[in-house]
Design a protein around this motif. Structure first.
Motif, PDB file in Angstrom:
ATOM      1  N   ARG A 192      43.994 -13.739 -17.321  1.00  0.00           N
ATOM      2  CA  ARG A 192      43.336 -13.328 -16.076  1.00  0.00           C
ATOM      3  C   ARG A 192      43.312 -11.801 -15.914  1.00  0.00           C
ATOM      4  NH1 ARG A 192      40.802 -12.177 -12.631  1.00  0.00           N
ATOM      5  NH2 ARG A 192      40.348 -13.053 -10.581  1.00  0.00           N
ATOM      6  N   THR A 193      44.193 -11.095 -16.615  1.00  0.00           N
ATOM      7  CA  THR A 193      44.313  -9.643 -16.454  1.00  0.00           C
ATOM      8  C   THR A 193      43.473  -8.916 -17.503  1.00  0.00           C
ATOM      9  OG1 THR A 193      46.571  -9.914 -15.616  1.00  0.00           O
ATOM     10  CG2 THR A 193      45.946  -7.715 -16.373  1.00  0.00           C
ATOM     11  N   PRO A 194      42.481  -8.114 -17.079  1.00  0.00           N
ATOM     12  CA  PRO A 194      41.657  -7.388 -18.052  1.00  0.00           C
ATOM     13  C   PRO A 194      42.445  -6.418 -18.929  1.00  0.00           C
ATOM     14  CG  PRO A 194      40.559  -7.445 -15.924  1.00  0.00           C
ATOM     15  CD  PRO A 194      41.945  -7.978 -15.715  1.00  0.00           C
ATOM     16  N   TRP A 195      43.406  -5.707 -18.360  1.00  0.00           N
ATOM     17  CA  TRP A 195      44.172  -4.747 -19.152  1.00  0.00           C
ATOM     18  C   TRP A 195      44.973  -5.509 -20.208  1.00  0.00           C
ATOM     19  CZ3 TRP A 195      42.900   0.056 -19.253  1.00  0.00           C
ATOM     20  CH2 TRP A 195      43.745   0.998 -19.870  1.00  0.00           C
ATOM     21  N   PRO A 196      45.114  -4.942 -21.417  1.00  0.00           N
ATOM     22  CA  PRO A 196      45.704  -5.715 -22.517  1.00  0.00           C
ATOM     23  C   PRO A 196      47.216  -5.903 -22.475  1.00  0.00           C
ATOM     24  CG  PRO A 196      45.029  -3.532 -23.281  1.00  0.00           C
ATOM     25  CD  PRO A 196      44.518  -3.681 -21.878  1.00  0.00           C
ATOM     26  N   ARG A 197      47.834  -5.672 -21.361  1.00  0.00           N
ATOM     27  CA  ARG A 197      49.255  -6.006 -21.190  1.00  0.00           C
ATOM     28  C   ARG A 197      49.481  -6.353 -19.734  1.00  0.00           C
ATOM     29  NH1 ARG A 197      52.059  -2.167 -18.312  1.00  0.00           N
ATOM     30  NH2 ARG A 197      51.236  -0.027 -18.316  1.00  0.00           N
ATOM     31  N   LEU A 198      50.597  -7.032 -19.463  1.00  0.00           N
ATOM     32  CA  LEU A 198      50.996  -7.282 -18.081  1.00  0.00           C
ATOM     33  C   LEU A 198      51.786  -6.079 -17.568  1.00  0.00           C
ATOM     34  CD1 LEU A 198      51.958 -11.061 -18.265  1.00  0.00           C
ATOM     35  CD2 LEU A 198      49.814 -10.032 -17.480  1.00  0.00           C
ATOM     36  N   GLY A 199      52.020  -6.060 -16.270  1.00  0.00           N
ATOM     37  CA  GLY A 199      52.640  -4.897 -15.650  1.00  0.00           C
ATOM     38  C   GLY A 199      54.156  -4.874 -15.796  1.00  0.00           C
ATOM     39  N   SER A 200      54.704  -3.690 -15.608  1.00  0.00           N
ATOM     40  CA  SER A 200      56.161  -3.505 -15.566  1.00  0.00           C
ATOM     41  C   SER A 200      56.530  -2.940 -14.199  1.00  0.00           C
ATOM     42  CB  SER A 200      56.607  -2.534 -16.661  1.00  0.00           C
ATOM     43  OG  SER A 200      56.256  -1.198 -16.303  1.00  0.00           O
ATOM     44  N   PRO A 201      57.782  -3.100 -13.790  1.00  0.00           N
ATOM     45  CA  PRO A 201      58.192  -2.523 -12.508  1.00  0.00           C
ATOM     46  C   PRO A 201      57.884  -1.036 -12.401  1.00  0.00           C
ATOM     47  CG  PRO A 201      59.861  -4.053 -13.258  1.00  0.00           C
ATOM     48  CD  PRO A 201      58.864  -3.923 -14.380  1.00  0.00           C
ATOM     49  N   ASN A 202      57.939  -0.317 -13.522  1.00  0.00           N
ATOM     50  CA  ASN A 202      57.687   1.116 -13.500  1.00  0.00           C
ATOM     51  C   ASN A 202      56.238   1.442 -13.132  1.00  0.00           C
ATOM     52  OD1 ASN A 202      59.172   3.588 -13.828  1.00  0.00           O
ATOM     53  ND2 ASN A 202      57.848   4.037 -15.569  1.00  0.00           N
ATOM     54  N   ASP A 203      55.314   0.522 -13.418  1.00  0.00           N
ATOM     55  CA  ASP A 203      53.920   0.726 -13.016  1.00  0.00           C
ATOM     56  C   ASP A 203      53.804   0.774 -11.492  1.00  0.00           C
ATOM     57  OD1 ASP A 203      52.783   0.699 -15.652  1.00  0.00           O
ATOM     58  OD2 ASP A 203      52.968  -1.478 -15.671  1.00  0.00           O
ATOM     59  N   VAL A 204      54.520  -0.100 -10.819  1.00  0.00           N
ATOM     60  CA  VAL A 204      54.507  -0.125  -9.356  1.00  0.00           C
ATOM     61  C   VAL A 204      55.249   1.088  -8.803  1.00  0.00           C
ATOM     62  CG1 VAL A 204      55.051  -1.489  -7.297  1.00  0.00           C
ATOM     63  CG2 VAL A 204      54.446  -2.646  -9.429  1.00  0.00           C
ATOM     64  N   ALA A 205      56.332   1.474  -9.471  1.00  0.00           N
ATOM     65  CA  ALA A 205      57.111   2.634  -9.031  1.00  0.00           C
ATOM     66  C   ALA A 205      56.279   3.909  -9.061  1.00  0.00           C
ATOM     67  CB  ALA A 205      58.358   2.791  -9.905  1.00  0.00           C
ATOM     68  N   GLY A 206      55.401   4.041 -10.059  1.00  0.00           N
ATOM     69  CA  GLY A 206      54.531   5.209 -10.127  1.00  0.00           C
ATOM     70  C   GLY A 206      53.589   5.296  -8.939  1.00  0.00           C
TER      71      GLY A 206
END
Length: 257
Positions: free
Chosen positions: A216-230
């Motif tokens: 379902r996610t276009p970007w070729p990886r799922l997110g990490s907590p650090n993505d939200v922290a940024g």
């Protein structure tokens, strides 16, 4: 100069996962961070968030807090201001879920999820605004509130009725506070994470669910907590000087697809 130098921040649910990543990022950028959580040790294992920050030369304090209890939230903010003098950033992240649909959800489960995810955010936002109104502005700003919502505040979370409803409420709560308190020089924004890989147990890391999220996610990886922290760092900083009332997607393009 560090982006959050001399700022005082509270992050709820910061012992593990997304909240932990936000607390660590804020501390690395110069903030004094109060970790508000019901437990101190992380689900992922290792040192507590406060110990990790302090071992890196930062300033942190853990205060055991159940955000569904107004008196606990009141004590949290009071202790923060007593220790550090003011409150610049309130990050509301603590949340729970039941993985139950409408029919499966008991009244007790509903009350508990809404009590933490919605009433708890109300408690934290209200107490933060009360404090911010009582303090002098810095750079034309009394304070910032960041609410962690979810993509499931905009689209259904299949099989988790109370969680999805609570997250929809948080999105509207954010808009309401932003509009009502703009004249008070208080900013309020939300961040809507997509699928973020954390250490939380149960259905969140079910292989089939992860496979669906990858498809379902276009970007070729799922997110990490650090993505939200940024994203939280941006909204907490003076870079976001004219941003209020938004629900910022951090979802790898999920909601755009």
């Amino acid at each position: 100069m560090a982006l959050l130098a001399k700022k005082i921040a509270i992050v709820t649910g910061a012992s593990s996962g997304i909240g932990r990543a936000i607390a660590l990022k804020f501390a690395a950028e110069g903030a004094c961070v109060v970790i508000a959580d019901t437990v101190e040790l992380p689900i992922e294992g290792g040192q507590s968030t406060a110990a990790l920050i302090e071992s890196s030369g930062g300033t942190a304090l853990h205060i055991a807090t159940d955000i569904s209890d107004w008196n606990a939230v009141d004590a949290l903010v009071t202790a923060t201001v007593t220790r550090f003098g003011r409150l610049d950033v309130m990050v509301n992240n603590a949340a729970i879920y039941t993985s139950t649909n409408l029919i499966e959800t008991s009244p007790e489960q509903w009350s508990r999820v809404i009590g933490v995810n919605l009433t708890g955010f109300f408690h934290c936002c209200k107490r933060a605004v009360m404090q911010m109104l009582a303090q002098e502005p810095v750079n034309d700003l009394r304070g910032r509130i960041i609410n962690i919502s979810s993509q499931h505040g905009m689209v259904a979370c299949p099989g988790d009725f109370p969680y999805s409803v609570s997250k929809g409420g948080i999105v509207q709560m954010t808009r309401q506070i932003a509009v009502d308190h703009a004249d008070d020089l208080i900013v309020c924004n939300a961040i809507a994470p997509g699928k973020i890989i954390t250490g939380k147990p149960g259905v969140a890391n079910d292989p089939d669910a992860l496979d669906y999220s990858r498809q379902r996610t276009p970007w070729p990886r799922l997110g990490s907590p650090n993505d939200v922290a940024g994203a939280a760092l941006f909204l907490a900083s003076d870079m976001a000087s004219y941003v209020t009332g938004i629900n910022l997607m951090v979802d790898g393009g999920w909601m755009a697809g």
